[in-house]
Design a protein around this motif. Structure first.
Motif, PDB file in Angstrom:
ATOM      1  N   HIS A 190       0.733  -1.123  -0.029  1.00 15.17           N
ATOM      2  CA  HIS A 190       0.059  -0.065   0.007  1.00 15.17           C
ATOM      3  C   HIS A 190       0.795   1.315   0.118  1.00 15.17           C
ATOM      4  O   HIS A 190       2.048   1.177   0.214  1.00 15.17           O
ATOM      5  N   GLN A 191       0.151   2.429  -0.090  1.00 12.81           N
ATOM      6  CA  GLN A 191       0.764   3.758  -0.198  1.00 12.81           C
ATOM      7  C   GLN A 191      -0.355   4.696   0.074  1.00 12.81           C
ATOM      8  O   GLN A 191      -1.349   4.707  -0.363  1.00 12.81           O
ATOM      9  N   VAL A 192       0.188   5.818   0.824  1.00 20.80           N
ATOM     10  CA  VAL A 192      -0.782   6.691   1.275  1.00 20.80           C
ATOM     11  C   VAL A 192       0.040   7.859   0.752  1.00 20.80           C
ATOM     12  O   VAL A 192       1.136   8.423   0.862  1.00 20.80           O
ATOM     13  N   LEU A 193      -0.913   8.816   0.038  1.00 14.48           N
ATOM     14  CA  LEU A 193      -0.421   9.920  -0.592  1.00 14.48           C
ATOM     15  C   LEU A 193      -1.364  11.438   0.301  1.00 14.48           C
ATOM     16  O   LEU A 193      -2.511  11.066   0.059  1.00 14.48           O
ATOM     17  N   ASN A 194      -0.869  12.518   0.159  1.00 14.54           N
ATOM     18  CA  ASN A 194      -1.630  13.519   0.622  1.00 14.54           C
ATOM     19  C   ASN A 194      -1.614  14.174  -0.860  1.00 14.54           C
ATOM     20  O   ASN A 194      -0.784  14.956  -1.496  1.00 14.54           O
ATOM     21  N   THR A 195      -2.813  14.371  -1.141  1.00 15.19           N
ATOM     22  CA  THR A 195      -3.362  14.910  -2.519  1.00 15.19           C
ATOM     23  C   THR A 195      -3.749  16.351  -2.448  1.00 15.19           C
ATOM     24  O   THR A 195      -4.012  16.971  -3.481  1.00 15.19           O
ATOM     25  N   ASP A 196      -3.807  16.939  -1.134  1.00 18.39           N
ATOM     26  CA  ASP A 196      -4.434  18.347  -0.964  1.00 18.39           C
ATOM     27  C   ASP A 196      -2.895  19.360  -1.435  1.00 18.39           C
ATOM     28  O   ASP A 196      -1.929  18.856  -0.864  1.00 18.39           O
ATOM     29  N   GLU A 197      -3.293  20.305  -2.079  1.00 17.90           N
ATOM     30  CA  GLU A 197      -2.331  21.526  -2.395  1.00 17.90           C
ATOM     31  C   GLU A 197      -1.795  21.977  -1.111  1.00 17.90           C
ATOM     32  O   GLU A 197      -0.809  22.835  -0.960  1.00 17.90           O
TER      33      GLU A 197
END
Length: 165
Positions: free
Chosen positions: A108-115
């Motif tokens: 798995h991988q978690v990404l913060n996609t908020d600018e």
């Protein structure tokens, strides 16, 4: 004020617990309660904050993991360990007050996609300290993933090998 219960800290202020990025820009990690640090045997609890645009590596580990998103939004990419390599991951959107679980050894991988906003999560893991296997990409065979043990936040306090029995 600190209270002691049976020889260990019962009440602590999270803002007074040490935090670090462990050389990973955009990460803030706090071990709130940990088996290695606090004499617990089965669980560890972390507070992790990811700056906008930051992410975990693609990885799997020898534990179950439960996340509670406290603030922000992001993306979870999740694959299965039942094939020879992760393959194309499923993609899930994360948002404040959402929760998700990761099974033992599922990449798995978690990404913060908020600018603009941090992604902050409470993380509970089983069987700490864990063996973490890191992938270069989603097509890398499970057997080629690089072992990182002890993991960064366990290095300072882990002095003996984990009993796998």
């Amino acid at each position: 004020m600190l209270l002691l219960a049976l020889g260990s800290l019962a009440v602590r202020n999270i803002s007074e617990i040490p935090q670090s990025d462990f050389g990973r820009g955009g990460l803030s990690h706090i071990t709130i309660a940990g088996a290695v640090l606090h004499g617990m045997k089965e669980v560890e609890i972390w507070l992790q904050t990811f700056a906008p645009g930051s992410r975990t590596p693609i990885h799997r580990h020898s534990c179950e993991e439960v996340f509670v998103v406290l603030k922000g939004k992001g993306t979870l990419m999740l694959a299965s360990s039942s094939h020879k390599y992760p393959g194309t991951p499923q993609v899930f959107q994360l948002y404040s007050n959402s929760t998700f679980s990761i099974h033992v050894n599922d990449p798995h991988q978690v990404l913060n996609t908020d600018e603009y906003e941090d992604l902050q999560m409470l993380v509970v893991i089983s069987r700490p300290p864990v063996k973490v296997f890191i992938y270069e990409d989603w097509s890398m065979p499970h057997t080629a993933a690089r072992l990182k043990f002890p993991y960064y936040w366990d290095q300072e306090c882990l002095h003996e090998p984990k009993d796998e029995l």
